[in-house]
Design a protein around this motif. Structure first.
Motif, PDB file in Angstrom:
ATOM      1  N   UNK A  24      -2.528  -7.374   0.269  1.00 46.82           N
ATOM      2  CA  UNK A  24      -1.803  -6.202  -0.208  1.00 46.82           C
ATOM      3  C   UNK A  24      -1.741  -6.071  -1.726  1.00 46.82           C
ATOM      4  N   UNK A  25      -1.974  -7.170  -2.445  1.00 45.16           N
ATOM      5  CA  UNK A  25      -1.897  -7.078  -3.918  1.00 45.16           C
ATOM      6  C   UNK A  25      -2.949  -6.123  -4.463  1.00 45.16           C
ATOM      7  N   UNK A  26      -4.142  -6.169  -3.860  1.00 47.39           N
ATOM      8  CA  UNK A  26      -5.234  -5.312  -4.320  1.00 47.39           C
ATOM      9  C   UNK A  26      -5.023  -3.853  -3.977  1.00 47.39           C
ATOM     10  N   UNK A  27      -3.997  -3.552  -3.183  1.00 45.74           N
ATOM     11  CA  UNK A  27      -3.798  -2.159  -2.784  1.00 45.74           C
ATOM     12  C   UNK A  27      -3.467  -1.282  -3.982  1.00 45.74           C
ATOM     13  N   UNK A  28      -3.021  -1.884  -5.100  1.00 47.51           N
ATOM     14  CA  UNK A  28      -2.801  -1.105  -6.324  1.00 47.51           C
ATOM     15  C   UNK A  28      -4.122  -0.467  -6.738  1.00 47.51           C
ATOM     16  N   UNK A  29      -5.175  -1.302  -6.709  1.00 53.95           N
ATOM     17  CA  UNK A  29      -6.501  -0.830  -7.095  1.00 53.95           C
ATOM     18  C   UNK A  29      -7.015   0.203  -6.089  1.00 53.95           C
ATOM     19  N   UNK A  30      -6.980  -0.168  -4.789  1.00 53.40           N
ATOM     20  CA  UNK A  30      -7.573   0.718  -3.789  1.00 53.40           C
ATOM     21  C   UNK A  30      -6.766   1.997  -3.612  1.00 53.40           C
ATOM     22  N   UNK A  31      -5.434   1.929  -3.819  1.00 48.52           N
ATOM     23  CA  UNK A  31      -4.668   3.166  -3.653  1.00 48.52           C
ATOM     24  C   UNK A  31      -4.900   4.114  -4.830  1.00 48.52           C
ATOM     25  N   UNK A  32      -5.106   3.568  -6.033  1.00 50.73           N
ATOM     26  CA  UNK A  32      -5.429   4.447  -7.169  1.00 50.73           C
ATOM     27  C   UNK A  32      -6.814   5.069  -6.955  1.00 50.73           C
ATOM     28  N   UNK A  33      -7.752   4.244  -6.466  1.00 51.42           N
ATOM     29  CA  UNK A  33      -9.096   4.726  -6.131  1.00 51.42           C
ATOM     30  C   UNK A  33      -8.989   5.867  -5.102  1.00 51.42           C
ATOM     31  N   UNK A  34      -8.222   5.634  -4.040  1.00 52.20           N
ATOM     32  CA  UNK A  34      -8.044   6.658  -3.004  1.00 52.20           C
ATOM     33  C   UNK A  34      -7.360   7.900  -3.544  1.00 52.20           C
ATOM     34  N   UNK A  35      -6.370   7.687  -4.426  1.00 54.37           N
ATOM     35  CA  UNK A  35      -5.644   8.815  -5.024  1.00 54.37           C
ATOM     36  C   UNK A  35      -6.592   9.699  -5.833  1.00 54.37           C
ATOM     37  N   UNK A  36      -7.453   9.039  -6.638  1.00 48.53           N
ATOM     38  CA  UNK A  36      -8.406   9.797  -7.462  1.00 48.53           C
ATOM     39  C   UNK A  36      -9.363  10.584  -6.558  1.00 48.53           C
ATOM     40  N   UNK A  37      -9.856   9.919  -5.499  1.00 44.16           N
ATOM     41  CA  UNK A  37     -10.769  10.632  -4.592  1.00 44.16           C
ATOM     42  C   UNK A  37     -10.052  11.762  -3.852  1.00 44.16           C
ATOM     43  N   UNK A  38      -8.788  11.527  -3.505  1.00 37.85           N
ATOM     44  CA  UNK A  38      -8.011  12.576  -2.840  1.00 37.85           C
ATOM     45  C   UNK A  38      -7.890  13.805  -3.722  1.00 37.85           C
ATOM     46  N   UNK A  39      -7.613  13.574  -5.016  1.00 34.95           N
ATOM     47  CA  UNK A  39      -7.490  14.690  -5.962  1.00 34.95           C
ATOM     48  C   UNK A  39      -8.846  15.378  -6.148  1.00 34.95           C
ATOM     49  N   UNK A  40      -9.926  14.571  -6.209  1.00 36.64           N
ATOM     50  CA  UNK A  40     -11.270  15.160  -6.344  1.00 36.64           C
ATOM     51  C   UNK A  40     -11.609  16.033  -5.145  1.00 36.64           C
TER      52      UNK A  40
END
Ligand SMILES: [Zn+2]
Ligand SMILES: [Zn+2]
Length: 134
Positions: A101-117
């Motif tokens: 779960x620690x890496x979810x900071x990275x993957x959730x920001x990645x997902x957030x950026x793709x969601x906005x795109x």
């Protein structure tokens, strides 16, 4: 371009067919690219190989759904599983799971950026190259 419903030649900028009144890209009888008759239920035109409007309409994934999945569940790669970008989806899921779960900071920001795109129209096709619908 041709009307997918009646096969008449169409102005590429026209929103509806002047012959039958169908919306551009709607209908299942003709190829919009070459105007030849399409086989019912087929994925692509047997004459020119372009994807048929009826197939695209049935299989197009929703831009809005994918964008929201990316924003809220991006750390699990759900939006990429939905769109068929399986490699990216697995990467995002593994980043989250393998780090407990620690890496979810990275993957959730990645997902957030793709969601906005996705929501802003920067990503317009799914993993199979099919155009997304609104
Ligand atoms: Zn028509
Ligand atoms: Zn064709």
């Amino acid at each position: 371009m041709y009307c997918a419903n009646c096969g008449s030649p169409m102005d590429p900028n026209a929103a509806v067919c002047i012959h039958c009144g169908y919306k551009a890209g709607c209908g299942a009888h003709y190829c919009t690219n070459c105007g030849n008759a399409a086989i019912a239920g087929a994925t692509m035109c047997t004459h020119c190989g372009s994807l048929l409007a009826s197939y695209v309409a049935q299989n197009a994934k929703s831009k809005l759904a994918a964008g929201l999945l990316g924003i809220f569940l991006g750390s699990f790669g759900v939006h990429n599983f939905y769109l068929g970008y399986t490699g990216k989806a697995v990467a995002q899921l593994l980043i989250t799971l393998l780090t407990c779960g620690f890496g979810s900071v990275v993957s959730s920001i990645w997902g957030l950026i793709e969601g906005i795109m996705l929501l802003t129209g920067s990503i317009t096709v799914d993993g199979n190259g099919l155009p997304l619908k609104d």
